[in-house]
Write a protein that holds these residues in place. Sequence first.
Motif, mmCIF file in Angstrom:
data_model
loop_
_atom_site.group_PDB
_atom_site.id
_atom_site.type_symbol
_atom_site.label_atom_id
_atom_site.label_comp_id
_atom_site.label_asym_id
_atom_site.label_seq_id
_atom_site.Cartn_x
_atom_site.Cartn_y
_atom_site.Cartn_z
ATOM 1 N N VAL A 173 8.394 6.367 10.187
ATOM 2 C CA VAL A 173 9.615 7.147 10.333
ATOM 3 C C VAL A 173 9.755 7.541 11.792
ATOM 4 N N ARG A 174 10.948 7.349 12.317
ATOM 5 C CA ARG A 174 11.248 7.815 13.676
ATOM 6 C C ARG A 174 12.366 8.829 13.609
ATOM 7 N N LEU A 175 12.082 10.033 14.111
ATOM 8 C CA LEU A 175 13.117 11.045 14.299
ATOM 9 C C LEU A 175 13.737 10.803 15.666
ATOM 10 N N LEU A 176 15.043 10.636 15.711
ATOM 11 C CA LEU A 176 15.688 10.076 16.892
ATOM 12 C C LEU A 176 15.793 11.046 18.067
ATOM 13 N N GLN A 211 0.758 16.847 -0.982
ATOM 14 C CA GLN A 211 0.492 15.751 -0.062
ATOM 15 C C GLN A 211 1.729 14.974 0.371
ATOM 16 N N LYS A 212 2.820 15.072 -0.324
ATOM 17 C CA LYS A 212 3.992 14.273 -0.007
ATOM 18 C C LYS A 212 4.723 14.817 1.220
ATOM 19 N N VAL A 213 5.251 13.882 2.024
ATOM 20 C CA VAL A 213 6.121 14.227 3.147
ATOM 21 C C VAL A 213 7.557 14.025 2.697
ATOM 22 N N HIS A 214 8.364 15.057 2.821
ATOM 23 C CA HIS A 214 9.719 15.048 2.283
ATOM 24 C C HIS A 214 10.727 15.201 3.416
ATOM 25 N N VAL A 215 11.762 14.329 3.400
ATOM 26 C CA VAL A 215 12.802 14.330 4.432
ATOM 27 C C VAL A 215 14.160 14.451 3.750
ATOM 28 N N GLY A 269 24.948 -6.903 3.719
ATOM 29 C CA GLY A 269 23.736 -6.434 3.053
ATOM 30 C C GLY A 269 23.363 -5.012 3.400
ATOM 31 N N SER A 270 24.313 -4.198 3.907
ATOM 32 C CA SER A 270 24.000 -2.826 4.272
ATOM 33 C C SER A 270 24.544 -1.866 3.227
ATOM 34 N N MET A 271 23.876 -0.717 3.140
ATOM 35 C CA MET A 271 24.266 0.323 2.204
ATOM 36 C C MET A 271 24.539 1.592 2.995
ATOM 37 N N ALA A 272 25.778 2.126 2.882
ATOM 38 C CA ALA A 272 26.163 3.348 3.570
ATOM 39 C C ALA A 272 26.202 4.482 2.558
ATOM 40 N N CYS A 273 25.308 5.454 2.746
ATOM 41 C CA CYS A 273 25.177 6.575 1.818
ATOM 42 C C CYS A 273 25.643 7.842 2.537
ATOM 43 N N ASN A 274 26.849 8.295 2.219
ATOM 44 C CA ASN A 274 27.443 9.400 2.966
ATOM 45 C C ASN A 274 26.973 10.768 2.507
ATOM 46 N N GLY A 275 26.480 10.861 1.312
ATOM 47 C CA GLY A 275 26.066 12.146 0.786
ATOM 48 C C GLY A 275 24.657 12.513 1.191
ATOM 49 N N GLU A 276 24.087 13.486 0.488
ATOM 50 C CA GLU A 276 22.727 13.918 0.770
ATOM 51 C C GLU A 276 21.740 12.821 0.392
ATOM 52 N N VAL A 277 20.751 12.664 1.255
ATOM 53 C CA VAL A 277 19.724 11.638 1.060
ATOM 54 C C VAL A 277 18.360 12.298 1.170
ATOM 55 N N GLN A 278 17.458 11.938 0.275
ATOM 56 C CA GLN A 278 16.095 12.450 0.293
ATOM 57 C C GLN A 278 15.127 11.288 0.449
ATOM 58 N N ILE A 279 14.186 11.462 1.376
ATOM 59 C CA ILE A 279 13.176 10.434 1.635
ATOM 60 C C ILE A 279 11.810 11.060 1.398
ATOM 61 N N ASP A 280 11.002 10.410 0.583
ATOM 62 C CA ASP A 280 9.640 10.871 0.310
ATOM 63 C C ASP A 280 8.661 9.804 0.764
ATOM 64 N N LEU A 281 7.636 10.246 1.513
ATOM 65 C CA LEU A 281 6.632 9.335 2.053
ATOM 66 C C LEU A 281 5.287 9.630 1.411
ATOM 67 N N GLN A 282 4.694 8.593 0.856
ATOM 68 C CA GLN A 282 3.367 8.725 0.283
ATOM 69 C C GLN A 282 2.792 7.338 0.068
ATOM 70 N N SER A 283 1.492 7.258 -0.054
ATOM 71 C CA SER A 283 0.834 5.986 -0.297
ATOM 72 C C SER A 283 0.874 5.661 -1.786
ATOM 73 N N GLU A 318 0.806 -1.212 0.000
ATOM 74 C CA GLU A 318 0.000 0.000 0.000
ATOM 75 C C GLU A 318 0.844 1.269 0.000
ATOM 76 N N ARG A 319 2.195 1.115 0.059
ATOM 77 C CA ARG A 319 3.052 2.291 0.161
ATOM 78 C C ARG A 319 3.813 2.524 -1.132
ATOM 79 N N HIS A 320 4.319 3.727 -1.249
ATOM 80 C CA HIS A 320 5.201 4.066 -2.363
ATOM 81 C C HIS A 320 6.197 5.122 -1.886
ATOM 82 N N ASP A 321 6.947 4.774 -0.816
ATOM 83 C CA ASP A 321 7.963 5.659 -0.277
ATOM 84 C C ASP A 321 9.247 5.473 -1.065
#
Length: 780
Positions: free
Chosen positions: A178-181, A131-135, A100-114, A83-86
């Motif tokens: 999403v959890r903001l720490l 409507q999109k939530v952008h991180v 199996g881990s990926m380390a991304c040191n540069g800028e990262v963008q996360i978009d949350l939407q259904s 049901e998601r399309h993040d």
Amino acid sequence: MLLASLTAGVYLERKWVAYREQQKAPPPAPKDVTRLSSGLTFSKGEGTQKIFTVEASKATDFKGKDASLLEDVKITIFGKKGERHDTIHTQSCQYEKAGGSMACNGEVQIDLQSRAEAERATRNPKIRAEQKVHVETRGVVFNRASGIARTEQPVRFVFPNGNGEAVGVEYHSEEGTVRLLRDVQFSLMQPGNDTAGKKTASAGTKAPIRVKGKSLDFERDSRTMQLYGPVEAESKTAHLHAGKLTLTLNAAFRAEKLVAAPGPNGKNPELESQGADDPAYLSAETITAQFAPEGWLTRIEGARDVRGSRRTGKEVDDFRAENGAMELWPKVNQPRELKLKGNVQLNTQPDKSGEARMLQTTELLVKFTEGKVGEGSKPRRAETMGAGSVEWTDAAPQSETSGSPASSEAARTKLRADKLEMEFGEEGKARQLVATGNVLTERAVGGKPVQTATAHSGVAQLLASGGWSQMDLQGEVKLKEGDRSGQADHATFVRATQTALLTGKALARDATAETQAPRITFVQTTGEIRAEGGVRSTDFSTKGSGAQLAAVPANISANAMQANSKTGRALYTGHARLWQGDSVMEADSIELLREARVMNAVGNVRAVFPQAAGPSLAQTVAVQAGPKKPKLWHVTAGTLTYRDAESRAHLEKNVVAQSAEQIMHAAAVDLYFTRAEKPNSNAANGSALANPAAGAQQISRAVGTGGVIVEQGTRKATAERGEYNATDGKFIMSGGNPTIYDAVEGTTVGRQLTFFLADDTIIVDSENGSRTLTKHRVEK
């Protein structure tokens, strides 16, 4: 020739094509690169459901390293149910094949939407923007096995009608949360006059709701944010503190409902609202605030352990109840009606006077005048829906009359009845309280026990300062304090003196004791009775007082007395003296606690206690034919506590315990008693003084601690601990560096020294064992 020409042409064409392909081919891989590929895709799923997909436009494998460099990386999360399309997007990541881990040191963008929103956004890009939530963040590590993306770097995020920042983010692909720490703060834009996504100038003047918290969990689909504390939410007219906050947004991502709850520390949330000059405060185990679409508060509810306050002019009302609800006038955030249920308590505190009024009932209804912009609403009537009580607390402790110590706490007056009605004046201040049916008053001062008075009816005239000026009780007025009692035909309680003076015989009595004095005053507080000027009390019960030093009545005299039979506490101050059998005690104050069977003497304590018979006493009696008084100990100290259940007296502060044979000095001394069983035959010969009556307490053992010094004639013993046993007539010195100094025989040192008062025998216990020394003094 034609065939040869065709064959040569084909050969030359193939050579030319091979040459052109070689020219277009990428350059050879560097020496440390194993393989270059133009793209990489892998996914994780459960059954037929794909949970997420990782895509990279370019992948580089390095020699000797179990890792790949991925470029132009995009992670699409579908969730367990699809049901998601993040999406998570970044320029490059290092992929660890083993873990199996990926380390991304540069800028990262996360978009949350259904998924539905993504499909709509494909058709209409404007929807995507609204409507999109952008991180946005950096340094994200994505674990392929768990599907968790995490970073400890600063985070910026934007959602419809709001934006914020935090430190660290953790995204769970399977749950789509999403959890903001930590260090979370964001703003919710208040609604304004905006159309087609363009806000007007007036909308820009709307103050946002600012929220801060320790960490945050966000569920995009349910438009729910859960903040973990400490949490603060603040708007132009409200401020919320909580341990945990659940914020529900409406379809336009505007604040619709706030549910605040305690955090791990158990502290209840607190909500403050400001309207005109009348701020309000609310605290409860759970607070629910409803917002109108326009942004103002419409209703505030508190569930369990509700506490709150409201300022009206210069007066503050504090309340508490099990549950409560407040309806507010529209737009002005002013109370219209307040309903409190379950153990209701309403306190009123004026600013300057410091006086206080407290109303208690099971259910309370308060109605307010209509609120207006720039002018706060005021209470106009309060009514208990059942039995209730009102308690007043004076601004400062009342000074007692001469000869009695002043109380350290403010005086209190309490009025109960079947029905209470309070009327308020135009300024919103209470002016009169009418009590009807089964009127009961209680008065307390300094935390002392409650004193009560009963009557048929009563009327209290109230002062503008919040206190009461006079209280009149009519109809069979009776004063009572436990089993102590007093009565009068008519009682008028005077606020200035906080007392009720009885006319007639000055006598207070309970089931076991009687107190006489030139003047007895019933303090209108906790049922305390105060006697002044040559007080004398007699306790006729052998189990009545806190000290049972002999099986005879105890007599006590002092300058003043404060007592309460309900709690069993009596305090005698000013040259206090207690005598019972052979035991006598004097001190600045003597306190008796009947239930605990404890006696406390404080200040210049002097006491006399008989000692149980020992060897020296037996020898003396055998030699002398005549009667002899019992051996007595004279004790001085700063404080003394006697516990009858333990038959022990504990003394502190420069303790000196002296008998006819020795003197003991110590920081603290415990005296242990045993009760005399019965008189011996000497009582028949007139020597009863040498044989205390059955039940009399006698010292059998004494233990001193802290710099103990024991003196016996020219002999002195020192140690950290000294123990005397009356049965054996010996002292045991231990702790520190036990030493016995003798002017004639010199010094004896050991780990433990035991010496007898009857002779010069000393038992020395050292590291080499025990030995017995017998030293004889030379008489001069």
